[in-house]
Enzyme design. Structure first.
Site, mmCIF file in Angstrom:
data_model
loop_
_atom_site.group_PDB
_atom_site.id
_atom_site.type_symbol
_atom_site.label_atom_id
_atom_site.label_comp_id
_atom_site.label_asym_id
_atom_site.label_seq_id
_atom_site.Cartn_x
_atom_site.Cartn_y
_atom_site.Cartn_z
ATOM 1 N N SER A 122 32.435 48.324 33.745
ATOM 2 C CA SER A 122 33.288 49.162 33.470
ATOM 3 C C SER A 122 33.431 49.540 31.961
ATOM 4 O O SER A 122 32.829 48.793 30.959
ATOM 5 C CB SER A 122 34.904 48.527 33.894
ATOM 6 O OG SER A 122 35.791 49.493 33.327
ATOM 7 N N TYR A 182 41.619 42.008 33.812
ATOM 8 C CA TYR A 182 40.409 42.983 34.431
ATOM 9 C C TYR A 182 39.522 43.081 32.941
ATOM 10 O O TYR A 182 38.321 43.066 33.471
ATOM 11 C CB TYR A 182 41.054 44.264 34.808
ATOM 12 C CG TYR A 182 40.220 45.291 35.269
ATOM 13 C CD1 TYR A 182 39.689 45.039 36.643
ATOM 14 C CD2 TYR A 182 39.727 46.326 34.251
ATOM 15 C CE1 TYR A 182 38.566 45.958 36.961
ATOM 16 C CE2 TYR A 182 38.726 47.420 34.896
ATOM 17 C CZ TYR A 182 38.189 47.361 36.112
ATOM 18 O OH TYR A 182 37.127 47.925 36.723
#
Length: 247
Positions: A140, A153
């Site tokens: 990501s 995350y």
């Protein structure tokens, strides 16, 4: 070195969710030999639809949870290798976004990816007589540009980027190359509603989606382009419908 996907065997972990599903559809436009989808999602209707996209490709679905012990993953992979004889590419795509679930976020986003990668080395490692292989890990943009309201995350994605960069440097030893594809903000169910760490930002999803986004279809198209470019050690940024190498 550019890679043709024609007649390749691909194993795609989490190939039925959000970005994964659109990437799967894009992969099927190439003339793969086999696409094996490992996913917790069991959706026979979607699998049936996927099988109609390109009849040249054999699509197989096998239930899989990346948080199982590594011994279970090795058993599963053995059945796949026994059937296909060889696997060319492993795509690790499992991920969750919920900083309330700290242990599960780490287990799915990072530990599961590491375990699945470690398990396939049993079959690929050239030190064991294996043929080598290609690993594509989904990270990501938060792996190098954290969303600070979701530090758990973001931390797991930074770990994925660093783990994969290490794999790439080990390629001369193992024969296994690796790179990451790192989507930016993509319009999927993952980002419509999620929890920030310790509720530091109750409106984090709304604020995130206020930024420029991309469709999962555009992301999937660039995802497959990155696979075909096949650059060991690459850190690809897939954002706003573009594909860019991060130096």
């Amino acid at each position: 070195m550019a890679l043709s996907l024609t007649n390749k065997n691909v194993v795609f972990v989490a190939g039925l969710g959000g970005i994964g599903l659109d990437t799967t559809k894009e992969l099927l436009k190439r003339d793969l030999k086999n696409l094996v989808i490992l996913d917790r999602i069991d959706n026979p209707a979607v699998i049936a639809e996927l099988k109609t996209i390109n009849p040249k490709v054999t699509v197989t679905f096998i239930p899989y949870d990346v948080t199982v012990p590594i011994t279970e993953t090795k058993k599963l992979l053995k059945t796949i290798f026994d059937k296909l004889k060889t696997v060319d590419i492993l795509i690790n795509g499992a991920g969750i976004l919920d900083d309330h679930q700290i242990e599960r976020t780490i287990a799915v986003n990072y530990t599961g990816l590491v375990n699945t990668t470690t398990a396939i080395l049993d079959f690929w490692d050239k030190r064991k007589g294996g043929p080598g292989g290609i690993i594509c890990n989904i990270g990501s943009v938060t792996g190098f540009n954290a969303i600070y309201q979701v530090p758990v995350y973001s931390g797991t994605k930074a770990a994925v980027v660093n783990f994969t960069s290490s794999l790439a440097k080990l390629a001369p030893i193992t024969g296994v190359t690796a790179y990451t594809v790192n989507p930016g903000i993509t319009r999927t169910t993952l980002v419509h509603k999620f929890n920030s760490w310790l509720d530091v930002e109750p409106q984090v999803a709304e604020k995130l989606l206020a930024h420029p986004t991309q469709s999962s279809q555009a992301c999937g198209e660039n995802f497959v382009k990155a696979i075909e470019l096949n650059q060991n050690g690459a850190i690809w940024k897939l954002d706003r419908g573009t594909l860019e190498a991060i130096q």
